[in-house]
Design a protein around this motif. Structure first.
Motif: not given
Length: 166
Positions: A51-54, A151-158
């Motif tokens: 939602m944040q990426a959108n 450790d961190k979770e990550s979300f990568i979006y192009y």
């Protein structure tokens, strides 16, 4: 006359074995339930990150005609301004009783599940107008058993935006 029962006490042994098998199965179900709760929390966090990426993508599309500099390439200052506005919008902690940064109390409560949240936007390929969004957060529920909470979770979006045609 005394009768000899050679299987005397066998029922007790059967009951003991059945008890150990049942305990093992219940322990396995408990572990399965804990894993299910951890994955559910991770899924919720990934949904929030989406939602944040959108939200950032919508901001970029709304500003598509103002992203270019005089050479027709993405202007890093304008991109950084949009990134700052987006980051400030989602940097909310605590207050869930009223609207903050245009977010509803429900959105604030959801975002507060993203411990250690950080978001970044960078230009991946200026000629193709391709951008990369990276969102990171701590997932303490799923990492407690590893002993390393760093450790961190990550979300990568192009994503890409078109060049503004006026």
């Amino acid at each position: 006359m005394n009768k000899i029962y050679p299987q005397q006490g066998f029922a007790l042994l059967e009951a003991l074995i059945a008890m150990f098998i049942t305990a093992g199965v219940l322990l396995g179900l408990g572990v399965l339930h804990i894993k299910s709760v951890q994955q559910s929390a991770l899924t919720t966090q990934r949904t929030i990150a989406t939602m944040q990426a959108n939200d950032l993508i919508d901001r970029m599309w709304a500003s598509v005609c103002s992203l270019d500099n005089s050479t027709g390439q993405p202007d890093t200052d304008k991109v950084d301004t949009i990134k700052t506005q987006w980051t400030n919008r989602w940097k909310v902690t605590g207050n869930t009783s009223s609207f903050v940064n245009g977010l509803t109390p429900e959105q604030i409560a959801l975002h507060n599940r993203m411990n250690g949240w950080s978001g970044n936007l960078k230009i991946d390929d200026a000629t193709k107008r391709r951008y990369e969004i990276t969102i990171e957060w701590e997932n303490k529920k799923a990492k407690w058993y590893e002993g390393n909470l760093a450790d961190k979770e990550s979300f990568i979006y192009y994503f890409s935006v078109p060049k503004c045609e006026v």
